[in-house]
Scaffold this motif. Structure first.
Motif, short mmCIF file in Angstrom:
data_model
loop_
_atom_site.label_atom_id
_atom_site.label_comp_id
_atom_site.label_asym_id
_atom_site.label_seq_id
_atom_site.Cartn_x
_atom_site.Cartn_y
_atom_site.Cartn_z
N ARG A 102 -6.75 -7.72 -3.60
CA ARG A 102 -6.68 -7.54 -2.14
C ARG A 102 -6.04 -6.21 -1.77
NH1 ARG A 102 -4.98 -13.54 -1.50
NH2 ARG A 102 -7.02 -14.52 -1.41
N LEU A 103 -4.97 -5.85 -2.46
CA LEU A 103 -4.31 -4.58 -2.17
C LEU A 103 -5.19 -3.39 -2.56
CD1 LEU A 103 -0.66 -5.45 -3.25
CD2 LEU A 103 -1.49 -5.09 -0.92
N ALA A 104 -5.96 -3.55 -3.63
CA ALA A 104 -6.89 -2.49 -4.04
C ALA A 104 -8.03 -2.35 -3.03
CB ALA A 104 -7.43 -2.76 -5.44
N THR A 105 -8.53 -3.47 -2.53
CA THR A 105 -9.60 -3.44 -1.52
C THR A 105 -9.13 -2.71 -0.27
OG1 THR A 105 -10.54 -5.49 -2.35
CG2 THR A 105 -11.10 -4.90 -0.10
N SER A 106 -7.86 -2.83 0.06
CA SER A 106 -7.29 -2.15 1.23
C SER A 106 -6.85 -0.72 0.92
CB SER A 106 -6.08 -2.93 1.76
OG SER A 106 -6.45 -4.24 2.09
N ALA A 107 -7.09 -0.27 -0.28
CA ALA A 107 -6.70 1.07 -0.75
C ALA A 107 -5.19 1.30 -0.68
CB ALA A 107 -7.46 2.16 0.01
N LEU A 108 -4.42 0.22 -0.86
CA LEU A 108 -2.97 0.35 -0.89
C LEU A 108 -2.48 0.62 -2.31
CD1 LEU A 108 -1.96 -2.50 1.59
CD2 LEU A 108 -2.13 -0.05 2.03
N LEU A 109 -3.27 0.21 -3.28
CA LEU A 109 -2.94 0.51 -4.67
C LEU A 109 -4.23 0.78 -5.43
CD1 LEU A 109 -3.73 -2.11 -6.59
CD2 LEU A 109 -1.60 -2.99 -5.73
N TYR A 110 -4.05 1.34 -6.60
CA TYR A 110 -5.19 1.69 -7.45
C TYR A 110 -4.97 1.15 -8.86
CZ TYR A 110 -5.95 4.84 -3.60
OH TYR A 110 -6.12 5.34 -2.35
N ARG A 111 -6.06 0.71 -9.45
CA ARG A 111 -6.05 0.27 -10.85
C ARG A 111 -6.76 1.33 -11.65
NH1 ARG A 111 -7.31 -5.80 -10.28
NH2 ARG A 111 -8.73 -4.87 -8.82
N GLN A 112 -6.16 1.72 -12.76
CA GLN A 112 -6.76 2.73 -13.63
C GLN A 112 -6.67 2.26 -15.07
OE1 GLN A 112 -4.04 5.85 -12.58
NE2 GLN A 112 -5.45 6.72 -11.08
N VAL A 113 -7.54 2.79 -15.88
CA VAL A 113 -7.49 2.51 -17.32
C VAL A 113 -6.32 3.31 -17.89
CG1 VAL A 113 -8.70 2.73 -19.52
CG2 VAL A 113 -9.95 2.06 -17.46
N ASP A 114 -5.50 2.65 -18.68
CA ASP A 114 -4.36 3.31 -19.32
C ASP A 114 -4.90 4.31 -20.34
OD1 ASP A 114 -2.10 4.06 -20.73
OD2 ASP A 114 -1.35 2.02 -21.00
N PRO A 115 -4.59 5.59 -20.18
CA PRO A 115 -5.10 6.59 -21.13
C PRO A 115 -4.58 6.37 -22.55
CG PRO A 115 -3.68 7.63 -19.47
CD PRO A 115 -3.80 6.19 -19.12
N ALA A 116 -3.41 5.77 -22.70
CA ALA A 116 -2.84 5.52 -24.03
C ALA A 116 -3.46 4.30 -24.70
CB ALA A 116 -1.33 5.34 -23.93
N LEU A 166 0.72 2.36 -6.91
CA LEU A 166 0.74 2.30 -5.46
C LEU A 166 0.20 3.62 -4.91
CD1 LEU A 166 1.68 0.21 -3.35
CD2 LEU A 166 3.87 1.41 -3.27
N GLY A 167 -0.74 3.53 -3.98
CA GLY A 167 -1.31 4.73 -3.37
C GLY A 167 -0.49 5.19 -2.18
N PRO A 168 -0.87 6.34 -1.60
CA PRO A 168 -0.14 6.87 -0.44
C PRO A 168 -0.10 5.89 0.74
CG PRO A 168 -1.59 8.55 -1.35
CD PRO A 168 -1.90 7.27 -2.07
N ARG A 169 -1.22 5.23 1.02
CA ARG A 169 -1.23 4.23 2.11
C ARG A 169 -0.29 3.07 1.79
NH1 ARG A 169 -6.88 2.19 3.81
NH2 ARG A 169 -5.54 1.14 5.29
N GLY A 170 -0.26 2.66 0.54
CA GLY A 170 0.63 1.58 0.13
C GLY A 170 2.09 1.97 0.24
N ARG A 171 2.40 3.22 -0.11
CA ARG A 171 3.78 3.71 0.01
C ARG A 171 4.22 3.73 1.47
NH1 ARG A 171 6.35 4.92 -4.14
NH2 ARG A 171 5.34 5.41 -6.08
N ALA A 172 3.33 4.19 2.34
CA ALA A 172 3.66 4.25 3.78
C ALA A 172 3.84 2.85 4.36
CB ALA A 172 2.57 5.02 4.53
N ALA A 173 2.95 1.92 4.01
CA ALA A 173 3.05 0.55 4.50
C ALA A 173 4.32 -0.12 3.97
CB ALA A 173 1.82 -0.26 4.11
#
Length: 137
Positions: free
Chosen positions: A74-88, A97-104
């Motif tokens: 739900r938070l990803a759908t709202s662009a409040l956070l992002y899921r990424q593949v761990d490079p390691a 947490l994305g910029p919108r999530g930090r502000a909220a």
């Protein structure tokens, strides 16, 4: 018949009930910012530590796997956070947490701090406060 004495309420019951009441009060404060209590726990954990795995988030928030997955979705759908593949370790997802999530989260935090101050003002005698918070006083 009067209210039960705090000593007659097992601490586990009193604290559990108090935590649930507190979570409900916090959720009312968080709702205008678009957060449920569980979403707040995730956003707050991510604001404190970037790039957490789902296992780390589960540990920090005490949410079960299925609940945590729904909350993160739900938070990803709202662009409040992002899921990424761990490079390691490409088998693992990392949540940020994305910029919108930090502000909220920052806006919600101010209101949550005000609620906590209000509750601390009511604190008085700790056992009596716990009894009131749990609905026994």
């Amino acid at each position: 018949m009067g209210q039960p004495e705090i000593a007659s309420i097992p601490m586990t019951s009193a604290l559990t009930r108090a935590a649930r009441v507190l979570a409900a009060r916090a959720e009312r404060v968080l709702a205008p910012h678009g957060f449920t209590f569980d979403q707040w726990l995730v956003a707050d954990a991510l604001a404190r530590e970037q790039d957490l795995s789902m296992a780390q988030l589960a540990e920090r928030t005490q949410l079960t796997g299925p609940t945590l997955s729904r909350v993160v979705d739900r938070l990803a759908t709202s662009a409040l956070l992002y899921r990424q593949v761990d490079p390691a370790d490409r088998r693992r997802a990392v949540v940020r947490l994305g910029p919108r999530g930090r502000a909220a989260r920052a806006a919600a935090l101010a209101d949550l701090v005000a609620l906590e101050r209000e509750l601390l003002g009511e604190l008085g005698d700790a056992p009596e406060f716990l009894a009131r918070l749990a609905g026994n006083g």
